[in-house]
Scaffold this motif. Structure first.
Motif: not given
Length: 121
Positions: A18-22, A71-81
């Motif tokens: 699963x990949x969580x997004x924030x 994290x992807x700073x261009x999308x202001x999003x953090x992930x947990x794979x």
């Protein structure tokens, strides 16, 4: 003010992924450090993974080698794979984000609403 919106939780079989997004939503801020925590009923919330502002990562021993924080700073999003999931990974997962608010030159900390991850056959 910044709000965090989590997504990506669900039911998965053991061995699955699963990949969580924030996603951080707001104005005039920059993401600094990000972290993921998890909590099961009756237990304290525990740190799963941390991505420091300088890029260093820290993982709980139980997930090292299976989980990856990014994290992807261009999308202001953090992930947990999360790979090779186990039943003991079942928990509510929370993202924790430290941001720098450019309008008042202050750091603030925010929590996501939590997303349920259930690993079961």
């Amino acid at each position: 003010q910044v709000q965090l919106v989590e997504s990506g939780g669900g039911l998965v079989e053991p061995g699955g992924s699963l990949r969580l997004s924030c996603s951080a939503v707001g104005n005039s801020f920059d993401i600094s450090a990000v972290a993921w925590y998890r909590q099961v009923p009756g237990k304290q919330r525990e740190l799963v993974a941390l991505l420091a502002s300088g890029g260093d990562t820290t993982y709980a021993a139980s997930v090292k080698g299976r989980f990856t924080i990014s994290k992807d700073v261009t999308k202001n999003t953090a992930y947990l794979q999360m790979n090779s999931l186990k039943p003991e990974d079942t928990a509510v997962y929370y993202c924790n984000v430290h941001v720098f608010i450019r309008t008042n030159l202050e750091f603030s900390e925010y929590w996501g609403q939590g997303t349920q991850v259930t690993v079961s056959s």
